[in-house]
Motif scaffolding. Structure first.
Motif, short mmCIF file in Angstrom:
data_model
loop_
_atom_site.label_atom_id
_atom_site.label_comp_id
_atom_site.label_asym_id
_atom_site.label_seq_id
_atom_site.Cartn_x
_atom_site.Cartn_y
_atom_site.Cartn_z
N GLU A 3 7.13 -9.55 -3.91
CA GLU A 3 7.71 -8.87 -5.07
C GLU A 3 6.78 -8.99 -6.28
OE1 GLU A 3 11.30 -10.65 -6.69
OE2 GLU A 3 12.16 -8.63 -6.93
N GLU A 4 6.22 -10.16 -6.46
CA GLU A 4 5.30 -10.38 -7.60
C GLU A 4 4.11 -9.43 -7.52
OE1 GLU A 4 3.93 -14.47 -8.29
OE2 GLU A 4 1.97 -13.60 -8.71
N VAL A 5 3.53 -9.29 -6.34
CA VAL A 5 2.34 -8.43 -6.21
C VAL A 5 2.72 -6.97 -6.40
CG1 VAL A 5 0.49 -7.68 -4.66
CG2 VAL A 5 1.15 -10.09 -4.74
N ILE A 6 3.86 -6.56 -5.88
CA ILE A 6 4.27 -5.16 -6.05
C ILE A 6 4.52 -4.87 -7.53
CG2 ILE A 6 6.16 -3.52 -5.58
CD1 ILE A 6 6.19 -4.57 -2.72
N GLN A 7 5.15 -5.81 -8.22
CA GLN A 7 5.39 -5.61 -9.65
C GLN A 7 4.07 -5.58 -10.43
OE1 GLN A 7 8.21 -8.72 -10.54
NE2 GLN A 7 9.97 -7.48 -9.91
N MET A 8 3.15 -6.43 -10.02
CA MET A 8 1.82 -6.48 -10.66
C MET A 8 1.09 -5.14 -10.48
SD MET A 8 -1.04 -9.35 -9.75
CE MET A 8 0.16 -10.54 -9.25
N GLU A 9 1.17 -4.61 -9.28
CA GLU A 9 0.51 -3.34 -8.98
C GLU A 9 1.15 -2.21 -9.77
OE1 GLU A 9 -2.23 -2.75 -6.71
OE2 GLU A 9 -2.34 -4.88 -7.12
N ALA A 10 2.50 -2.24 -9.86
CA ALA A 10 3.23 -1.18 -10.58
C ALA A 10 2.86 -1.22 -12.07
CB ALA A 10 4.73 -1.37 -10.39
N ALA A 11 2.71 -2.43 -12.62
CA ALA A 11 2.39 -2.57 -14.05
C ALA A 11 1.00 -2.02 -14.35
CB ALA A 11 2.46 -4.06 -14.44
N ARG A 12 0.11 -2.10 -13.33
CA ARG A 12 -1.26 -1.57 -13.52
C ARG A 12 -1.27 -0.04 -13.46
NH1 ARG A 12 -4.57 -3.18 -9.03
NH2 ARG A 12 -6.31 -2.29 -10.13
N GLY A 13 -0.17 0.51 -12.92
CA GLY A 13 -0.08 1.98 -12.81
C GLY A 13 -0.74 2.43 -11.57
N ASN A 58 0.82 -1.22 0.00
CA ASN A 58 0.00 0.00 0.00
C ASN A 58 0.85 1.27 0.00
OD1 ASN A 58 -2.23 -1.61 0.11
ND2 ASN A 58 -2.65 -1.27 2.28
N LYS A 59 2.08 1.15 0.49
CA LYS A 59 2.90 2.35 0.62
C LYS A 59 3.89 2.56 -0.52
CE LYS A 59 2.61 2.79 5.60
NZ LYS A 59 3.08 2.30 6.88
N LYS A 60 4.29 1.47 -1.18
CA LYS A 60 5.35 1.59 -2.18
C LYS A 60 4.95 0.94 -3.49
CE LYS A 60 9.05 2.63 0.65
NZ LYS A 60 10.45 2.92 0.61
N THR A 61 5.38 1.56 -4.58
CA THR A 61 5.10 0.97 -5.88
C THR A 61 6.35 0.32 -6.47
OG1 THR A 61 5.52 3.12 -6.86
CG2 THR A 61 3.22 2.53 -6.49
N LYS A 62 7.49 0.64 -5.90
CA LYS A 62 8.73 0.07 -6.42
C LYS A 62 9.65 -0.22 -5.23
CE LYS A 62 11.99 1.04 -10.20
NZ LYS A 62 13.05 0.28 -9.62
N VAL A 63 10.01 -1.45 -5.05
CA VAL A 63 10.91 -1.78 -3.93
C VAL A 63 11.89 -2.86 -4.37
CG1 VAL A 63 9.39 -1.22 -1.99
CG2 VAL A 63 9.28 -3.47 -3.02
N SER A 64 13.04 -2.85 -3.75
CA SER A 64 14.03 -3.90 -4.00
C SER A 64 13.71 -5.09 -3.09
CB SER A 64 15.43 -3.39 -3.69
OG SER A 64 15.52 -3.11 -2.30
N ARG A 65 14.32 -6.22 -3.38
CA ARG A 65 14.13 -7.39 -2.51
C ARG A 65 14.67 -7.10 -1.11
NH1 ARG A 65 12.62 -12.08 -5.00
NH2 ARG A 65 13.61 -13.43 -3.47
N GLU A 66 15.73 -6.29 -1.06
CA GLU A 66 16.30 -5.93 0.25
C GLU A 66 15.28 -5.13 1.07
OE1 GLU A 66 17.99 -5.71 -2.69
OE2 GLU A 66 19.07 -7.54 -2.13
N GLU A 67 14.57 -4.22 0.38
CA GLU A 67 13.55 -3.43 1.09
C GLU A 67 12.40 -4.31 1.57
OE1 GLU A 67 13.31 1.01 -0.64
OE2 GLU A 67 13.35 -0.53 -2.18
N ILE A 68 12.05 -5.29 0.74
CA ILE A 68 10.99 -6.22 1.17
C ILE A 68 11.46 -6.98 2.40
CG2 ILE A 68 9.69 -8.29 0.54
CD1 ILE A 68 9.79 -7.29 -2.40
#
Ligand code: FES
Ligand code: FES
Length: 160
Positions: free
Chosen positions: A150-160, A118-128
Motif C-alpha cells: 500500500e505504501e509503494v502504491i500510494q508513493m507511486e500515485a503521489a508521483r503521478g 505496475n497495473k494499478k495506481t489506486k487500490v484498496s487494502r482488500e484489492e491488495i
C-alpha cells in the motif's frame, strides 16, 4: 528415455539456449540450469506462489509451466527485477515494515506485488489482499506485507 527439446528464450534480458527434458518445469529450469534460485519451490502444484516469475510481462506459476512452453518467451525472475531496480521501492518498504521473517515467500510475494503496482495506481487494502491471495506466507500474518505494498502504491500515485 525422456524426450528433449532445444529451446531459446530471454531470461532477465539475456538470450539463453538450452536442451531441456520435456517434463522439466520452468522454475526447475531456472533454478537448476541457470542457477537462478531466487524463485522458490514449495507446493509444486500452483497453490503457494513461491515460484512466481514473469513470462512475457505476466506473472505465472513457474511450477505449472514447462520450460519448453517458455520457448521464444521473455522470462523475468526476482533476480532480474532486483538488478534492474524495478523492485527497489518494494524491497525497501518490505524491509522497513518487517514484511518478511523467514523470507521464503518473499521473492514470489514481491513478483506478485510488483505486478499489481505496475497495473494499478489506486487500490484498496482488500484489492491488495485479493491480488496476493495466491501467495502464501506462513510467518507474517500478511498485515505488514499489505502495509508495504500500500505504501509503494500510494508513493507511486503521489508521483503521478
Ligand atoms: S511451488 Fe509453484 S505455486 Fe507453489
Ligand atoms: S516470511 Fe516466512 S513464509 Fe513469508
Amino acid at each position: 528415455m525422456e524426450q528433449a527439446f532445444d529451446i531459446t528464450l530471454t531470461v532477465n534480458g539475456t538470450p539463453v539456449a538450452r536442451r531441456v527434458e520435456a517434463r522439466q518445469h520452468l522454475v526447475d529450469f531456472l533454478r537448476e540450469e541457470l542457477g537462478l534460485t531466487g524463485s522458490h519451490v514449495a507446493c509444486e502444484h500452483g497453490v503457494c506462489g513461491a515460484c512466481t516469475v514473469r513470462v512475457n510481462g505476466e506473472i505465472v506459476r513457474g511450477c505449472l509451466m514447462l520450460a519448453v512452453q517458455a520457448n521464444g518467451c521473455r522470462v523475468d525472475t526476482v533476480e532480474g527485477l532486483s538488478d534492474s531496480k524495478e523492485l527497489e521501492k518494494l524491497q525497501k518498504a518490505f524491509h522497513e515494515r518487517n514484511a518478511l521473517q523467514c523470507g521464503f515467500c518473499t521473492p514470489g510475494m514481491l513478483m506478485a506485488a510488483q505486478d499489481l503496482i505496475n497495473k494499478k495506481t489506486k487500490v484498496s487494502r482488500e484489492e491488495i489482499r485479493a491480488h496476493i491471495s495466491g501467495n502464501y506466507c506462513r510467518c507474517t500474518g500478511y498485515q505488514a506485507i499489505v502495509d508495504a505494498i500500500e505504501e509503494v502504491i500510494q508513493m507511486e500515485a503521489a508521483r503521478g
